[in-house]
Design a protein around this motif. Structure first.
Motif, mmCIF file in Angstrom:
data_model
loop_
_atom_site.group_PDB
_atom_site.id
_atom_site.type_symbol
_atom_site.label_atom_id
_atom_site.label_comp_id
_atom_site.label_asym_id
_atom_site.label_seq_id
_atom_site.Cartn_x
_atom_site.Cartn_y
_atom_site.Cartn_z
ATOM 1 N N SER A 92 -3.101 0.253 4.609
ATOM 2 C CA SER A 92 -2.370 1.413 3.652
ATOM 3 C C SER A 92 -3.587 1.801 3.031
ATOM 4 N N VAL A 105 1.342 4.232 -2.668
ATOM 5 C CA VAL A 105 0.728 4.304 -1.138
ATOM 6 C C VAL A 105 0.497 6.010 -0.810
ATOM 7 N N SER A 108 0.138 4.929 5.107
ATOM 8 C CA SER A 108 0.149 3.489 5.730
ATOM 9 C C SER A 108 0.596 3.673 7.167
ATOM 10 N N ARG A 116 4.420 0.767 5.017
ATOM 11 C CA ARG A 116 4.677 0.903 3.639
ATOM 12 C C ARG A 116 5.198 2.400 3.489
ATOM 13 N N SER A 120 5.488 4.790 -2.123
ATOM 14 C CA SER A 120 5.848 3.410 -3.029
ATOM 15 C C SER A 120 5.039 2.898 -3.830
ATOM 16 N N VAL A 122 2.722 -0.318 -5.129
ATOM 17 C CA VAL A 122 2.208 -1.539 -4.863
ATOM 18 C C VAL A 122 1.675 -2.259 -6.097
ATOM 19 N N SER A 164 -3.118 -10.634 2.198
ATOM 20 C CA SER A 164 -3.306 -9.164 1.771
ATOM 21 C C SER A 164 -4.459 -9.076 1.141
#
Length: 182
Positions: A92, A105, A108, A116, A120, A122, A164
């Motif tokens: 993303s 985001v 993605s 994702r 949204s 993060v 991640s």
């Protein structure tokens, strides 16, 4: 003087009896050690796969869905010889406003899972957040892997590894998603 019965004085089978008592413990230690060592290797491979996803993506100036599909598919090779069907990979681009803390985001794409949602939120680690007044873009590579030990999988439970990684684009400040390869 009291004499012991002959079977209590016998010493011929002592080593065999001792081995019979300790063998199950040694076998459990061997199987557990093998499963633990394999879990550590898989954990490192999950980290390497997340790094590969983010690292390769940051080398683009623009990226297309086909490019992202190739990057995600190629990153499964890092997990071999372990089965890759349970590997869930997501890449993303995240826009981080000044001050950091959270990002949004921008685009993605995923493999074996859903991407994702665009827009949204993060959470951004403090070390990745920018203190500048400018907006920063980061590439987020994520890998989730459900590991089941090959040895004693009936007794040793499966483990879910997640990694991640945020990386800064190398060629430009952001990597726009286009319809054709760039």
């Amino acid at each position: 003087m009291k004499r012991w019965p002959a079977f209590l004085r016998a010493e011929e089978g002592v080593a065999a009896v001792e081995f019979a008592l300790i063998a199950p413990i040694l076998l459990i230690m061997l199987i557990g050690g093998t499963a633990l060592e394999e879990a550590v290797v898989v954990s490192h491979k999950v980290t390497a796969a997340a790094h590969s996803i983010a690292d390769v993506t940051t080398q683009y100036s623009t990226v297309a869905n086909t490019d992202l599909s190739v990057i995600l598919s190629a990153s499964t090779v890092v997990l071999e010889p372990y089965p890759t069907t349970s590997a869930k990979m997501v890449v993303s681009e995240v826009q981080v406003a000044s001050g950091g803390g959270t990002g949004t985001v921008v685009w993605s794409q995923a493999l074996n899972t859903g991407p994702r949602a665009v827009g949204s939120t993060v959470s951004i680690p403090a070390a990745s957040a920018s203190s500048d007044s400018d907006t920063t873009y980061l590439i987020l590579g994520e890998v989730t892997y459900n590991y089941t030990p090959r040895v004693a999988n009936k007794f040793v439970p499966g483990i879910t590894f997640y990694q991640s990684l945020f990386m800064v684009p190398r060629i430009s400040t952001s990597i726009p998603l286009t319809t054709s390869s760039g």
